[in-house]
Design an enzyme around this catalytic site. Structure first.
Site, PDB file in Angstrom:
ATOM      1  N   LYS A 126      -5.309  64.553 -96.042  1.00 21.94           N
ATOM      2  CA  LYS A 126      -3.928  64.076 -95.879  1.00 21.94           C
ATOM      3  C   LYS A 126      -3.902  62.712 -95.195  1.00 21.94           C
ATOM      4  O   LYS A 126      -3.316  61.752 -95.692  1.00 21.94           O
ATOM      5  CB  LYS A 126      -3.115  65.091 -95.067  1.00 21.94           C
ATOM      6  CG  LYS A 126      -3.094  66.512 -95.608  1.00 21.94           C
ATOM      7  CD  LYS A 126      -2.333  66.627 -96.903  1.00 21.94           C
ATOM      8  CE  LYS A 126      -2.069  68.085 -97.273  1.00 21.94           C
ATOM      9  NZ  LYS A 126      -3.276  68.890 -97.543  1.00 21.94           N
ATOM     10  N   ARG A 211      -2.513  64.536-110.568  1.00 24.22           N
ATOM     11  CA  ARG A 211      -3.881  64.608-110.053  1.00 24.22           C
ATOM     12  C   ARG A 211      -4.763  63.689-110.901  1.00 24.22           C
ATOM     13  O   ARG A 211      -4.899  63.878-112.107  1.00 24.22           O
ATOM     14  CB  ARG A 211      -4.386  66.039-110.111  1.00 24.22           C
ATOM     15  CG  ARG A 211      -5.895  66.216-109.879  1.00 24.22           C
ATOM     16  CD  ARG A 211      -6.379  65.685-108.520  1.00 24.22           C
ATOM     17  NE  ARG A 211      -5.683  66.241-107.394  1.00 24.22           N
ATOM     18  CZ  ARG A 211      -5.977  67.422-106.837  1.00 24.22           C
ATOM     19  NH1 ARG A 211      -6.944  68.156-107.338  1.00 24.22           N
ATOM     20  NH2 ARG A 211      -5.293  67.839-105.787  1.00 24.22           N
ATOM     21  N   ARG A 234       7.512  71.959-104.957  1.00 22.03           N
ATOM     22  CA  ARG A 234       6.067  71.762-105.051  1.00 22.03           C
ATOM     23  C   ARG A 234       5.596  71.840-106.503  1.00 22.03           C
ATOM     24  O   ARG A 234       5.968  72.757-107.239  1.00 22.03           O
ATOM     25  CB  ARG A 234       5.341  72.821-104.221  1.00 22.03           C
ATOM     26  CG  ARG A 234       5.726  72.815-102.755  1.00 22.03           C
ATOM     27  CD  ARG A 234       5.233  74.062-102.058  1.00 22.03           C
ATOM     28  NE  ARG A 234       5.826  75.266-102.614  1.00 22.03           N
ATOM     29  CZ  ARG A 234       5.459  76.509-102.299  1.00 22.03           C
ATOM     30  NH1 ARG A 234       4.485  76.691-101.420  1.00 22.03           N
ATOM     31  NH2 ARG A 234       6.057  77.547-102.844  1.00 22.03           N
ATOM     32  N   ASP A 274      -3.780  62.236-105.452  1.00 24.84           N
ATOM     33  CA  ASP A 274      -2.466  62.699-105.899  1.00 24.84           C
ATOM     34  C   ASP A 274      -1.474  61.546-105.830  1.00 24.84           C
ATOM     35  O   ASP A 274      -1.379  60.860-104.797  1.00 24.84           O
ATOM     36  CB  ASP A 274      -1.981  63.857-105.029  1.00 24.84           C
ATOM     37  CG  ASP A 274      -2.809  65.121-105.224  1.00 24.84           C
ATOM     38  OD1 ASP A 274      -3.535  65.201-106.247  1.00 24.84           O
ATOM     39  OD2 ASP A 274      -2.734  66.018-104.372  1.00 24.84           O
TER      40      ASP A 274
END
Length: 329
Positions: A126, A211, A234, A274
């Site tokens: 992250k 992705r 999501r 991503d």
């Protein structure tokens, strides 16, 4: 060649969509031997001066259920295997870190590990976008509620998520006027004891969370756009998202080609970035997936591309083993 894959318990893997299984099938198709190792089976022995593991040799099948036939189980010194492919899923906890310590010791003795253990340990999936902030959505990483509150007040509609999650677990969309706002922040931060990430909500998520895979610095020409199901924020496939393979857009390629050489130079052999809309949101390195879906929809064999690159990397770095392949356990 002989490749060993460190994976989660094999019976937990889903052959219809698992990228690790796709890689192993591609390795076997290329004529290589394949073994599987589970992280608890790694060990270091001072008398042998080696990191070793209980490894199970397998034969891959085309079955959607019984995807392998077990063969011989033996104790292998990692330095005597042509390549170790680390594919253990998070959580990125102390046991995961310990596995990277053992793998780094094996590397010191001549083992070739992909992705490199130090790179895995040093790379937050992250927080790593901070290095490439010019591509990122507005983001704040913090643990104090007031810092997160200020970010929500500024951007009005945000995504909150833990730093160590995967598959969309623990991800919340929070608006400025959300009546559960304080409770969500308290739960995610464990009352200020855990750091989390806040990102401005990107409406482009409706067109998919893309992705994009990078293999040894080379960008795969197709991405998998993971589109949220109705009523969901999501796009993760594990959260019910629908995967649609697409050629890379110019912006996708701009981002991926900028990151690719930097990450490859650090020993991050396989990376999954991503991108939502035009913004980078994460850089995944532990066990990037989506190979199966891309091949099924486009015909482009990502797993075969990975094995070809792995062969090239192994040939470029000859094994410098001091052992004979088997360690007494």
């Amino acid at each position: 060649m002989h490749f060993a894959f460190i994976v989660d318990p094999p019976d937990s893997l889903k052959p219809a969509k698992d990228s690790s299984i796709a890689m192993m099938r591609a390795a076997q198709a290329a004529g290589h031997g394949v073994s599987i190792i589970e992280a608890p089976d790694l060990f270091w022995d001072s008398q042998a001066d080696a990191v070793a593991a209980e490894a199970l040799s397998i034969t891959l099948t085309a079955s959607a259920e019984s995807w392998y036939v077990p063969g011989e189980r033996r104790t292998l010194a990692l330095r005597d295997v042509d390549a170790i492919v680390m594919r253990k899923d998070p959580p990125f906890d102390l046991e995961y870190v310990t596995a990277t310590w053992l793998l780094e010791r094996a590397e010191h003795d001549g083992a070739r590990v992909f992705n490199r253990p130090r790179a895995l340990r040093d790379h937050s999936e992250k927080l790593s976008i901070a290095e490439f902030a010019r591509f990122a959505a507005p983001t704040r990483v913090a643990r104090r509620a007031e810092a997160i509150d200020a970010f929500i007040d500024e951007h009005a509609d945000v995504i909150l998520k833990p730093l160590d999650g995967m598959g969309g677990a623990g991800v919340f969309r929070v608006r400025r006027d959300d009546p559960n706002r304080n409770a969500i922040i308290e739960a995610l931060t464990d009352l200020g004891r855990r750091t989390i990430m806040a990102q401005r909500y990107l409406p482009a998520i409706s067109d998919g969370d893309k992705r994009i895979l990078i293999i040894d610095g080379e960008v795969v020409p197709y991405c998998l756009a993971r589109i949220p199901r109705s009523g969901e924020t999501r796009g993760n496939l594990a959260a019910g998202g629908r995967g649609v393979a697409r050629p890379l857009s110019p912006r996708d390629r701009e981002i991926a080609t900028a990151l690719a050489p930097v990450l490859a130079a650090r020993g991050l052999f396989l990376v999954g970035i991503d991108v939502i809309g035009d913004c980078l949101t994460e850089i995944n390195v532990t066990s990037p997936t989506c190979m199966v879906e891309i091949q099924a929809q486009t015909g482009f064999d990502v797993a075969a591309m990975f094995i070809t690159a792995l062969e090239r990397a192994v040939r470029a770095a000859p094994l410098t083993s001091r052992g004979a392949g088997v360690v007494d356990a």
